[in-house]
Design a protein around this motif. Structure first.
Motif, mmCIF file in Angstrom:
data_model
loop_
_atom_site.group_PDB
_atom_site.id
_atom_site.type_symbol
_atom_site.label_atom_id
_atom_site.label_comp_id
_atom_site.label_asym_id
_atom_site.label_seq_id
_atom_site.Cartn_x
_atom_site.Cartn_y
_atom_site.Cartn_z
ATOM 1 N N LYS A 32 0.839 -1.206 0.000
ATOM 2 C CA LYS A 32 0.000 0.000 0.000
ATOM 3 C C LYS A 32 0.875 1.258 0.000
ATOM 4 C CE LYS A 32 -3.892 -2.239 1.327
ATOM 5 N NZ LYS A 32 -5.081 -2.417 0.693
ATOM 6 N N THR A 33 0.238 2.377 -0.318
ATOM 7 C CA THR A 33 0.884 3.681 -0.229
ATOM 8 C C THR A 33 0.178 4.497 0.837
ATOM 9 O OG1 THR A 33 1.559 3.686 -2.554
ATOM 10 C CG2 THR A 33 1.432 5.825 -1.463
ATOM 11 N N ALA A 34 0.942 5.079 1.737
ATOM 12 C CA ALA A 34 0.405 5.955 2.783
ATOM 13 C C ALA A 34 0.867 7.375 2.490
ATOM 14 C CB ALA A 34 0.896 5.507 4.151
ATOM 15 N N THR A 35 -0.007 8.335 2.713
ATOM 16 C CA THR A 35 0.327 9.739 2.496
ATOM 17 C C THR A 35 0.157 10.493 3.805
ATOM 18 O OG1 THR A 35 -0.410 9.633 0.198
ATOM 19 C CG2 THR A 35 -0.270 11.815 1.190
ATOM 20 N N VAL A 36 1.167 11.297 4.147
ATOM 21 C CA VAL A 36 1.089 12.157 5.332
ATOM 22 C C VAL A 36 1.411 13.578 4.914
ATOM 23 C CG1 VAL A 36 1.648 10.336 6.981
ATOM 24 C CG2 VAL A 36 3.480 11.718 6.022
ATOM 25 N N HIS A 37 0.912 14.520 5.704
ATOM 26 C CA HIS A 37 1.147 15.935 5.441
ATOM 27 C C HIS A 37 1.862 16.528 6.641
ATOM 28 C CE1 HIS A 37 -1.506 15.601 1.983
ATOM 29 N NE2 HIS A 37 -2.341 14.948 2.774
ATOM 30 N N LEU A 38 2.879 17.301 6.371
ATOM 31 C CA LEU A 38 3.659 17.963 7.409
ATOM 32 C C LEU A 38 3.568 19.455 7.157
ATOM 33 C CD1 LEU A 38 5.713 17.757 9.750
ATOM 34 C CD2 LEU A 38 7.508 17.519 8.030
ATOM 35 N N ILE A 39 2.948 20.187 8.077
ATOM 36 C CA ILE A 39 2.772 21.630 7.915
ATOM 37 C C ILE A 39 3.888 22.348 8.664
ATOM 38 C CG2 ILE A 39 1.240 23.593 8.296
ATOM 39 C CD1 ILE A 39 -1.096 21.552 8.261
ATOM 40 N N LEU A 40 4.659 23.158 7.924
ATOM 41 C CA LEU A 40 5.761 23.899 8.530
ATOM 42 C C LEU A 40 5.220 25.061 9.360
ATOM 43 C CD1 LEU A 40 8.336 24.043 5.605
ATOM 44 C CD2 LEU A 40 7.886 22.212 7.236
ATOM 45 N N ASP A 41 5.966 25.431 10.373
ATOM 46 C CA ASP A 41 5.578 26.542 11.239
ATOM 47 C C ASP A 41 5.457 27.837 10.441
ATOM 48 O OD1 ASP A 41 5.664 24.813 13.421
ATOM 49 O OD2 ASP A 41 7.736 25.357 13.929
ATOM 50 N N GLN A 42 4.590 28.719 10.913
ATOM 51 C CA GLN A 42 4.376 30.013 10.265
ATOM 52 C C GLN A 42 5.456 31.042 10.625
ATOM 53 O OE1 GLN A 42 2.032 31.049 8.119
ATOM 54 N NE2 GLN A 42 0.752 29.225 8.102
ATOM 55 N N ASP A 43 6.283 30.742 11.631
ATOM 56 C CA ASP A 43 7.218 31.752 12.132
ATOM 57 C C ASP A 43 8.471 31.948 11.289
ATOM 58 O OD1 ASP A 43 8.533 29.384 12.751
ATOM 59 O OD2 ASP A 43 8.859 29.876 14.862
ATOM 60 N N SER A 44 8.740 31.024 10.339
ATOM 61 C CA SER A 44 9.992 31.129 9.585
ATOM 62 C C SER A 44 9.958 30.243 8.348
ATOM 63 C CB SER A 44 11.168 30.692 10.468
ATOM 64 O OG SER A 44 10.991 29.340 10.852
ATOM 65 N N ASP A 45 10.809 30.592 7.386
ATOM 66 C CA ASP A 45 11.061 29.699 6.264
ATOM 67 C C ASP A 45 11.936 28.559 6.788
ATOM 68 O OD1 ASP A 45 9.684 31.440 4.581
ATOM 69 O OD2 ASP A 45 11.505 32.418 3.869
ATOM 70 N N PHE A 46 12.073 27.507 5.984
ATOM 71 C CA PHE A 46 12.896 26.378 6.400
ATOM 72 C C PHE A 46 13.785 25.956 5.245
ATOM 73 C CE2 PHE A 46 13.495 21.716 7.100
ATOM 74 C CZ PHE A 46 14.236 21.803 8.260
ATOM 75 N N ARG A 75 6.528 16.279 -1.944
ATOM 76 C CA ARG A 75 6.274 17.491 -2.712
ATOM 77 C C ARG A 75 5.999 18.621 -1.737
ATOM 78 N NH1 ARG A 75 2.050 14.416 -2.991
ATOM 79 N NH2 ARG A 75 2.880 13.157 -4.664
ATOM 80 N N ALA A 76 6.431 19.797 -2.127
ATOM 81 C CA ALA A 76 6.216 20.983 -1.310
ATOM 82 C C ALA A 76 4.974 21.697 -1.813
ATOM 83 C CB ALA A 76 7.425 21.907 -1.382
ATOM 84 N N GLY A 77 4.123 22.131 -0.886
ATOM 85 C CA GLY A 77 2.862 22.763 -1.236
ATOM 86 C C GLY A 77 3.010 24.040 -2.038
ATOM 87 N N GLY A 78 4.102 24.755 -1.853
ATOM 88 C CA GLY A 78 4.280 26.010 -2.582
ATOM 89 C C GLY A 78 4.297 25.800 -4.082
ATOM 90 N N SER A 79 5.110 24.870 -4.547
ATOM 91 C CA SER A 79 5.216 24.612 -5.985
ATOM 92 C C SER A 79 4.240 23.521 -6.425
ATOM 93 C CB SER A 79 6.640 24.181 -6.350
ATOM 94 O OG SER A 79 6.936 22.908 -5.788
ATOM 95 N N GLY A 80 3.885 22.620 -5.500
ATOM 96 C CA GLY A 80 2.985 21.530 -5.825
ATOM 97 C C GLY A 80 3.598 20.462 -6.704
ATOM 98 N N ARG A 81 4.903 20.526 -6.927
ATOM 99 C CA ARG A 81 5.512 19.530 -7.805
ATOM 100 C C ARG A 81 6.350 18.545 -6.998
ATOM 101 N NH1 ARG A 81 10.861 20.746 -9.272
ATOM 102 N NH2 ARG A 81 11.531 22.779 -8.528
ATOM 103 N N ASP A 82 6.442 17.334 -7.539
ATOM 104 C CA ASP A 82 7.235 16.293 -6.893
ATOM 105 C C ASP A 82 8.700 16.694 -6.871
ATOM 106 O OD1 ASP A 82 4.954 14.763 -6.550
ATOM 107 O OD2 ASP A 82 5.304 13.542 -8.321
ATOM 108 N N ILE A 83 9.398 16.301 -5.805
ATOM 109 C CA ILE A 83 10.818 16.608 -5.677
ATOM 110 C C ILE A 83 11.656 15.605 -6.467
ATOM 111 C CG2 ILE A 83 12.707 16.956 -4.035
ATOM 112 C CD1 ILE A 83 10.371 19.033 -3.898
ATOM 113 N N PHE A 84 11.193 14.357 -6.590
ATOM 114 C CA PHE A 84 11.906 13.323 -7.337
ATOM 115 C C PHE A 84 11.124 13.010 -8.607
ATOM 116 C CE2 PHE A 84 12.353 11.951 -2.716
ATOM 117 C CZ PHE A 84 13.477 12.725 -2.489
#
Length: 141
Positions: A32-46, A75-84
């Protein structure tokens, strides 16, 4: 009360502070494939500089699986594109937690970005996957 970052030297209007983002452990059931979302803090870029992590089986106690049949894509939400270009074997980039993969170019993610992580288990054993994104928070003054 001051934050740890306020005690670090400023560089060009920014303060940098070491940080690690990691989602809750991902349960990757066999086949199976599992998907999780990780939301970065609003206080800073990373700035992601290294990838590391490990995979365990579901035993008691769990055993680290160095050659687990797990593929990962993020994938990062800003660009919405896969990293690999395609899902990558976990061990190829994240390893076993002993030695991080150093990104040839750090990847800057904007504050509040959502990282989507797809973990595909192509084996016949259930795993828990612990990906870690190592880098620094970048606070703008």
């Amino acid at each position: 009360m001051s934050t740890p970052a306020q005690h670090l030297p400023a560089h060009g209007g920014q303060i940098e502070d070491f940080f690690v983002y990691a989602p809750e452990p991902v349960l990757a059931s066999a086949g199976k494939t599992a998907t999780v979302h990780l939301i970065l803090d609003q206080d800073s870029d990373f700035s992601v500089q290294k990838l590391t992590g490990f995979v365990t089986d579901q035993g008691v106690p769990p055993v680290v699986q160095v050659n687990a049949l797990v593929l990962i894509q993020w994938r990062a939400g800003g660009s919405g594109r896969d990293i690999f270009s395609n899902p990558i074997p976990f061990a190829a980039l994240f390893g076993s937690g002993e030695l991080p993969f150093i990104l040839p170019t750090p990847r800057l993610l904007r504050a509040g970005t959502t990282i989507t992580i797809d973990v595909s288990n192509i084996g016949s054993t259930d795993y828990k996957v612990y990906p870690c994104f190592v880098g620094k928070k970048v606070f703008t003054l």
